[in-house]
Motif scaffolding. Sequence first.
Motif, mmCIF file in Angstrom:
data_model
loop_
_atom_site.group_PDB
_atom_site.id
_atom_site.type_symbol
_atom_site.label_atom_id
_atom_site.label_comp_id
_atom_site.label_asym_id
_atom_site.label_seq_id
_atom_site.Cartn_x
_atom_site.Cartn_y
_atom_site.Cartn_z
ATOM 1 N N ARG A 1 -16.853 -21.120 -17.431
ATOM 2 C CA ARG A 1 -16.210 -20.795 -18.618
ATOM 3 C C ARG A 1 -16.746 -19.522 -19.310
ATOM 4 N NH1 ARG A 1 -18.574 -22.136 -23.434
ATOM 5 N NH2 ARG A 1 -19.982 -23.559 -22.120
ATOM 6 N N PRO A 2 -15.767 -18.639 -19.560
ATOM 7 C CA PRO A 2 -16.186 -17.205 -20.213
ATOM 8 C C PRO A 2 -16.842 -17.573 -21.288
ATOM 9 C CG PRO A 2 -13.851 -17.188 -19.235
ATOM 10 C CD PRO A 2 -14.524 -18.658 -19.319
ATOM 11 N N ILE A 3 -17.697 -16.495 -21.814
ATOM 12 C CA ILE A 3 -18.426 -16.392 -23.123
ATOM 13 C C ILE A 3 -17.214 -16.282 -23.995
ATOM 14 C CG2 ILE A 3 -19.573 -14.945 -24.447
ATOM 15 C CD1 ILE A 3 -21.495 -14.597 -22.255
ATOM 16 N N GLU A 4 -17.337 -16.948 -25.049
ATOM 17 C CA GLU A 4 -16.107 -17.077 -26.086
ATOM 18 C C GLU A 4 -15.733 -15.762 -26.756
ATOM 19 O OE1 GLU A 4 -14.186 -19.724 -27.040
ATOM 20 O OE2 GLU A 4 -15.175 -21.099 -25.482
ATOM 21 N N LYS A 5 -16.746 -15.016 -27.324
ATOM 22 C CA LYS A 5 -16.365 -13.822 -27.768
ATOM 23 C C LYS A 5 -17.390 -12.739 -27.719
ATOM 24 C CE LYS A 5 -16.620 -16.355 -31.608
ATOM 25 N NZ LYS A 5 -16.558 -16.836 -33.119
ATOM 26 N N ILE A 6 -16.896 -11.653 -27.931
ATOM 27 C CA ILE A 6 -17.786 -10.036 -27.700
ATOM 28 C C ILE A 6 -17.442 -9.605 -29.152
ATOM 29 C CG2 ILE A 6 -18.289 -7.937 -26.882
ATOM 30 C CD1 ILE A 6 -18.591 -10.517 -24.794
ATOM 31 N N ILE A 7 -18.592 -9.650 -30.005
ATOM 32 C CA ILE A 7 -18.291 -9.269 -31.396
ATOM 33 C C ILE A 7 -19.177 -8.009 -31.781
ATOM 34 C CG2 ILE A 7 -18.681 -10.035 -33.822
ATOM 35 C CD1 ILE A 7 -18.610 -12.901 -33.031
ATOM 36 N N PRO A 8 -18.350 -6.934 -31.947
ATOM 37 C CA PRO A 8 -19.076 -5.620 -32.466
ATOM 38 C C PRO A 8 -19.415 -5.699 -33.936
ATOM 39 C CG PRO A 8 -16.564 -5.417 -32.527
ATOM 40 C CD PRO A 8 -16.918 -6.716 -32.035
ATOM 41 N N TYR A 9 -20.377 -5.244 -34.272
ATOM 42 C CA TYR A 9 -20.655 -5.103 -35.997
ATOM 43 C C TYR A 9 -21.428 -3.594 -36.097
ATOM 44 C CZ TYR A 9 -25.610 -5.997 -34.392
ATOM 45 O OH TYR A 9 -26.821 -5.963 -33.640
ATOM 46 N N THR A 10 -21.416 -3.185 -37.251
ATOM 47 C CA THR A 10 -21.800 -2.048 -37.869
ATOM 48 C C THR A 10 -23.060 -2.098 -38.919
ATOM 49 O OG1 THR A 10 -19.978 -2.047 -39.434
ATOM 50 C CG2 THR A 10 -19.602 -0.970 -37.292
ATOM 51 N N VAL A 11 -23.407 -3.232 -39.578
ATOM 52 C CA VAL A 11 -24.298 -3.068 -40.636
ATOM 53 C C VAL A 11 -25.274 -4.394 -40.236
ATOM 54 C CG1 VAL A 11 -24.515 -3.911 -42.944
ATOM 55 C CG2 VAL A 11 -22.472 -2.797 -42.335
ATOM 56 N N ASP A 12 -26.374 -3.896 -40.690
ATOM 57 C CA ASP A 12 -27.686 -4.994 -40.459
ATOM 58 C C ASP A 12 -27.381 -6.330 -40.827
ATOM 59 O OD1 ASP A 12 -30.726 -4.879 -39.709
ATOM 60 O OD2 ASP A 12 -30.426 -5.826 -41.450
ATOM 61 N N GLY A 13 -27.441 -7.216 -40.267
ATOM 62 C CA GLY A 13 -27.120 -8.722 -40.711
ATOM 63 C C GLY A 13 -25.419 -9.189 -40.774
ATOM 64 N N GLN A 14 -24.777 -8.099 -40.360
ATOM 65 C CA GLN A 14 -23.241 -8.847 -40.530
ATOM 66 C C GLN A 14 -22.941 -9.786 -39.827
ATOM 67 O OE1 GLN A 14 -20.920 -5.278 -39.584
ATOM 68 N NE2 GLN A 14 -18.929 -6.474 -39.390
ATOM 69 N N VAL A 15 -23.451 -10.032 -38.621
ATOM 70 C CA VAL A 15 -23.352 -10.947 -37.832
ATOM 71 C C VAL A 15 -24.658 -11.822 -37.711
ATOM 72 C CG1 VAL A 15 -22.766 -11.909 -35.465
ATOM 73 C CG2 VAL A 15 -21.649 -9.905 -36.579
ATOM 74 N N SER A 16 -24.420 -13.224 -37.723
ATOM 75 C CA SER A 16 -25.641 -13.930 -37.783
ATOM 76 C C SER A 16 -25.776 -15.004 -36.352
ATOM 77 C CB SER A 16 -25.887 -14.888 -38.999
ATOM 78 O OG SER A 16 -26.263 -13.995 -40.043
ATOM 79 N N CYS A 17 -26.701 -15.360 -35.760
ATOM 80 C CA CYS A 17 -26.927 -16.354 -34.683
ATOM 81 C C CYS A 17 -27.609 -17.447 -35.554
ATOM 82 C CB CYS A 17 -27.553 -15.913 -33.705
ATOM 83 S SG CYS A 17 -27.693 -16.846 -32.149
ATOM 84 N N GLY A 18 -26.598 -18.659 -35.903
ATOM 85 C CA GLY A 18 -27.255 -19.618 -36.624
ATOM 86 C C GLY A 18 -27.480 -19.044 -37.799
ATOM 87 N N THR A 19 -28.812 -19.248 -38.477
ATOM 88 C CA THR A 19 -29.067 -18.798 -39.606
ATOM 89 C C THR A 19 -29.842 -17.440 -39.426
ATOM 90 O OG1 THR A 19 -31.096 -19.964 -39.447
ATOM 91 C CG2 THR A 19 -29.535 -21.124 -40.567
ATOM 92 N N GLN A 20 -30.027 -16.901 -38.405
ATOM 93 C CA GLN A 20 -30.837 -15.604 -37.891
ATOM 94 C C GLN A 20 -29.910 -14.440 -38.146
ATOM 95 O OE1 GLN A 20 -34.017 -15.511 -37.808
ATOM 96 N NE2 GLN A 20 -34.514 -13.477 -37.144
ATOM 97 N N PRO A 21 -29.855 -13.571 -38.978
ATOM 98 C CA PRO A 21 -29.200 -12.314 -39.087
ATOM 99 C C PRO A 21 -29.456 -11.398 -37.751
ATOM 100 C CG PRO A 21 -30.021 -12.851 -41.257
ATOM 101 C CD PRO A 21 -30.857 -13.748 -40.200
ATOM 102 N N ILE A 22 -28.621 -10.903 -37.114
ATOM 103 C CA ILE A 22 -28.834 -9.947 -35.967
ATOM 104 C C ILE A 22 -29.048 -8.424 -36.872
ATOM 105 C CG2 ILE A 22 -28.104 -9.063 -33.884
ATOM 106 C CD1 ILE A 22 -26.235 -11.578 -33.535
ATOM 107 N N PRO A 23 -29.920 -7.923 -36.366
ATOM 108 C CA PRO A 23 -30.262 -6.590 -36.950
ATOM 109 C C PRO A 23 -29.273 -5.500 -36.548
ATOM 110 C CG PRO A 23 -32.132 -7.145 -35.786
ATOM 111 C CD PRO A 23 -31.236 -8.296 -35.735
ATOM 112 N N ALA A 24 -29.385 -4.216 -37.097
ATOM 113 C CA ALA A 24 -28.686 -3.142 -36.499
ATOM 114 C C ALA A 24 -29.574 -2.513 -35.406
ATOM 115 C CB ALA A 24 -28.676 -2.092 -37.455
ATOM 116 N N GLN A 25 -28.923 -1.749 -34.532
ATOM 117 C CA GLN A 25 -29.386 -1.225 -33.202
ATOM 118 C C GLN A 25 -29.914 -2.214 -32.293
ATOM 119 O OE1 GLN A 25 -32.252 1.572 -34.294
ATOM 120 N NE2 GLN A 25 -30.987 2.940 -35.313
#
Length: 225
Positions: free
Chosen positions: A14-38
Motif C-alpha cells: 500500500r503506497p504512502i498516502e501523501k507527499i506534502i511539501p511545506y515552506t513554513v516552520d510548523g506548517q505541517v504537524s505529525c499528530g500534535t508535533q509541528p514539523i520544523p523548517a529545513q
Amino acid sequence: MAERYWGHKIVGFRPIEKIIPYTVDGQVSCGTQPIPAQNAAYCPIGDFIAYDRNWSEQVYNDMGDAFVFYLLGHEYGHGIQQRLGIQYQFTIQQELQADCFAGAMIGDSIRTNDLTLDTGDVEELKAGLVSVGDPPDEPWFQEGAHGSPEQRQSSFFDGYDHGLDPCNMPAGGLGSVASAPSTPQYPGFPAPNPSASANPFPGTRNPFPGWTNPLPGPTTPMWPW
C-alpha cells in the motif's frame, strides 16, 4: 519510483498516502508535533512524508539531485518499516535500516534500468551521507542517534550494492511483523550507559538534525522511524 519498487517487493503493498511539501516552520504537524523548517520526515499518523520545499531546493543546489533521491528514499523506508511492523529497540538500528532500504531502492532501480545516475551522482551520495552522520561524541545508544558518517555510508551502500539482502528485511508480505532484535547488530559498540533512558521505544528524529519526535505514550502510537 518508490511505489513501483516497493510494489514489486511487498505482497499487498500500500503506497504512502501523501507527499506534502511545506515552506513554513510548523506548517505541517505529525499528530500534535509541528514539523520544523529545513527537515523531511515520515509521519505514521496520516501516513505521509512531509518535506520543506525551500530547504529541499537548497539541498538539491548544494549537494545535487542524487542526494534528494536518497532523502526521500530514506523517509519512504520508514514508511516500509511501519507497514511491516519493524520496531527496533535503538534508534540507530531503525535509521541505518532506512538508509539500507534507500540504497536498495536506488541500486536495484539502476540494475533494472528504471533509474540512471549521472556522472558524479555516487560522489554526491557519499558526500551527503557524510553530512548527515552523527557527531563523533554522540553515543550510539543515545535517543535519536542515526549512526556515524561511516555507518550511514556503509548501510546505504550495502543496500545499493546488494539490494535488500543486507537490510534485515523480514520474511513475508505486508502485515507480517518483524522479529526485531533487542540488542544492536553493530559488533564492537561499547555497552550502553546504565544511566541512559531505558525506554525500549525511544523517540527518533529524521535524517537531519533539529527535530526529535515525541516519545510513545498511552495515547501516542509508536514511532518506528
